[in-house]
Motif scaffolding. Structure first.
Motif, PDB file in Angstrom:
ATOM      1  N   LEU A  87      -0.588  36.777  26.322  1.00 26.89           N
ATOM      2  CA  LEU A  87      -0.606  35.314  26.357  1.00 26.89           C
ATOM      3  C   LEU A  87       0.810  34.755  26.398  1.00 26.89           C
ATOM      4  O   LEU A  87       1.085  33.796  27.136  1.00 26.89           O
ATOM      5  N   TRP A  88       1.718  35.340  25.624  1.00 25.18           N
ATOM      6  CA  TRP A  88       3.079  34.808  25.505  1.00 25.18           C
ATOM      7  C   TRP A  88       3.957  35.168  26.698  1.00 25.18           C
ATOM      8  O   TRP A  88       4.737  34.346  27.173  1.00 25.18           O
ATOM      9  N   ARG A  89       3.845  36.402  27.202  1.00 27.32           N
ATOM     10  CA  ARG A  89       4.749  36.895  28.233  1.00 27.32           C
ATOM     11  C   ARG A  89       4.209  36.753  29.655  1.00 27.32           C
ATOM     12  O   ARG A  89       4.990  36.749  30.608  1.00 27.32           O
ATOM     13  N   VAL A  90       2.899  36.640  29.807  1.00 28.58           N
ATOM     14  CA  VAL A  90       2.307  36.620  31.155  1.00 28.58           C
ATOM     15  C   VAL A  90       1.650  35.271  31.460  1.00 28.58           C
ATOM     16  O   VAL A  90       1.970  34.624  32.460  1.00 28.58           O
ATOM     17  N   ILE A  91       0.750  34.848  30.576  1.00 24.80           N
ATOM     18  CA  ILE A  91      -0.052  33.647  30.874  1.00 24.80           C
ATOM     19  C   ILE A  91       0.742  32.375  30.635  1.00 24.80           C
ATOM     20  O   ILE A  91       0.710  31.451  31.463  1.00 24.80           O
ATOM     21  N   LEU A  92       1.465  32.299  29.518  1.00 24.99           N
ATOM     22  CA  LEU A  92       2.204  31.069  29.212  1.00 24.99           C
ATOM     23  C   LEU A  92       3.234  30.714  30.276  1.00 24.99           C
ATOM     24  O   LEU A  92       3.322  29.545  30.676  1.00 24.99           O
ATOM     25  N   PRO A  93       4.063  31.671  30.777  1.00 24.46           N
ATOM     26  CA  PRO A  93       4.995  31.298  31.853  1.00 24.46           C
ATOM     27  C   PRO A  93       4.298  30.771  33.101  1.00 24.46           C
ATOM     28  O   PRO A  93       4.827  29.876  33.772  1.00 24.46           O
ATOM     29  N   GLN A  94       3.118  31.310  33.403  1.00 23.72           N
ATOM     30  CA  GLN A  94       2.385  30.819  34.572  1.00 23.72           C
ATOM     31  C   GLN A  94       1.817  29.416  34.336  1.00 23.72           C
ATOM     32  O   GLN A  94       1.620  28.658  35.281  1.00 23.72           O
ATOM     33  N   ALA A  95       1.540  29.099  33.057  1.00 30.58           N
ATOM     34  CA  ALA A  95       0.988  27.779  32.737  1.00 30.58           C
ATOM     35  C   ALA A  95       2.063  26.723  32.523  1.00 30.58           C
ATOM     36  O   ALA A  95       1.743  25.530  32.413  1.00 30.58           O
ATOM     37  N   MET A  96       3.351  27.118  32.455  1.00 30.17           N
ATOM     38  CA  MET A  96       4.417  26.178  32.155  1.00 30.17           C
ATOM     39  C   MET A  96       4.532  25.027  33.158  1.00 30.17           C
ATOM     40  O   MET A  96       4.799  23.883  32.754  1.00 30.17           O
ATOM     41  N   PRO A  97       4.373  25.251  34.470  1.00 31.36           N
ATOM     42  CA  PRO A  97       4.411  24.085  35.380  1.00 31.36           C
ATOM     43  C   PRO A  97       3.356  23.039  35.045  1.00 31.36           C
ATOM     44  O   PRO A  97       3.616  21.832  35.099  1.00 31.36           O
ATOM     45  N   GLY A  98       2.150  23.501  34.679  1.00 27.97           N
ATOM     46  CA  GLY A  98       1.103  22.551  34.297  1.00 27.97           C
ATOM     47  C   GLY A  98       1.409  21.854  32.992  1.00 27.97           C
ATOM     48  O   GLY A  98       1.161  20.653  32.838  1.00 27.97           O
ATOM     49  N   ILE A  99       1.962  22.604  32.024  1.00 25.99           N
ATOM     50  CA  ILE A  99       2.338  21.991  30.747  1.00 25.99           C
ATOM     51  C   ILE A  99       3.443  20.965  30.955  1.00 25.99           C
ATOM     52  O   ILE A  99       3.432  19.890  30.347  1.00 25.99           O
ATOM     53  N   LEU A 100       4.396  21.292  31.831  1.00 28.32           N
ATOM     54  CA  LEU A 100       5.475  20.345  32.134  1.00 28.32           C
ATOM     55  C   LEU A 100       4.925  19.084  32.766  1.00 28.32           C
ATOM     56  O   LEU A 100       5.254  17.966  32.336  1.00 28.32           O
ATOM     57  N   SER A 101       4.075  19.237  33.766  1.00 25.31           N
ATOM     58  CA  SER A 101       3.504  18.060  34.433  1.00 25.31           C
ATOM     59  C   SER A 101       2.666  17.239  33.466  1.00 25.31           C
ATOM     60  O   SER A 101       2.780  16.008  33.404  1.00 25.31           O
TER      61      SER A 101
END
Length: 289
Positions: free
Chosen positions: A200-214
């Protein structure tokens, strides 16, 4: 060949630019023109006896930037908006992850549940929360019984109402980002003996960061400029920038001061969101190597 190009580009303009001309004019008319007029109004001279006077001045901006009353309202607005954004991210990101893992037809049903608050009037939702958080409401009565006092007309009430309203604007961008995640990447992490927390921390969260930023930018901007929730759940004592702008325009009739406060809110929002965008994007690039 020259004749063909000239027929495709009337007046020497590319077809795409020509096609976008009506939308550009509409944008200039509906967005930039009111902003320009508001900016012009913020420099107008004002007298409480005679109203708006000819000439321009910086008195409104000086008053807002040097008066502790207005500075306190700006500070309250931004920390409430920031805390609302943080809570929405902590709730919305896991909710979007769960939503992305649900299979059809349950995914569509739960997505409709997430979006359903947007189908109800904002004022109706605010009044509903005022009944729940009031002294006679279940949440307000429980808070009073525990010794915390009434929740209504407090920052807590405003934050609860804003989180309820803004949560879909966080869930949808994160869910959209997670839709682009290749399931085999997550499976590869598990095959390399990564734990669920590490995945979750190393794979999924970085992929979700653009959505979290937006989502964070949307939630913060809407929360900082929100009017109905602070007005109905914060009351007359808990002022935020949008409510003070309303008071200056419709109660005090000091339109230049209200316009100056609105312009400063817009500038502060842009600066904060651009800084946040740069910091998060930089950390996102570092996490991806």
């Amino acid at each position: 060949m020259t004749t063909l190009q000239s027929s495709q580009r009337p007046g020497g303009m590319p077809p795409a630019a020509l096609a976008s001309l009506p939308l550009t004019l509409l944008f200039l008319t509906l967005v930039l023109t009111p902003l320009g007029l508001t900016l012009l109004l913020s420099f107008a001279q004002f007298d409480y006896n005679t109203g708006i006077q000819p000439g321009y001045t910086l008195d409104q901006y000086i008053e807002v930037l040097t008066d502790g009353y207005f500075l306190e309202i700006f500070w309250r607005t931004f920390w409430i908006a920031g805390l609302t954004t943080l809570i929405c991210a902590l709730i919305g990101a896991p909710e979007a992850y769960i939503l992305s893992r649900i299979r059809k037809p349950w995914r569509s049903i739960f997505l409709l549940v997430v979006l359903s608050p947007l189908l109800i009037s904002l004022v109706v939702r605010a009044f509903g929360w005022s009944l729940l958080l009031g002294p006679s409401g279940p949440l307000g009565a429980a808070s009073s019984a525990l010794g915390f006092g009434s929740l209504l007309y407090t920052p807590t009430a405003v934050i609860i109402g804003l989180v309820h309203v803004m949560l879909p604007f966080m869930v949808i961008p994160v869910w959209t980002s997670l839709q682009k995640l290749d399931p085999t990447v997550e499976q590869a992490a598990y095959s390399l003996n990564a734990s669920r927390a590490q995945t979750l921390w190393r794979v999924i969260l970085p992929q979700a960061m653009p959505g979290i930023l937006s989502g964070s930018l949307i939630v913060f901007g809407l929360s900082a400029s929100s009017f109905a929730i602070p007005a109905l759940l914060g009351g007359r004592r808990l002022k935020m920038v949008a409510t003070i702008v309303y008071d200056e325009f419709l109660t005090e009739l000091n339109w230049p001061l209200g316009a100056a406060i609105a312009v400063l809110l817009l500038i502060a929002n842009v600066i904060i969101m651009m800084t946040y965008n740069r910091v998060v994007e930089r950390s996102y690039r570092r996490s991806l190597g």
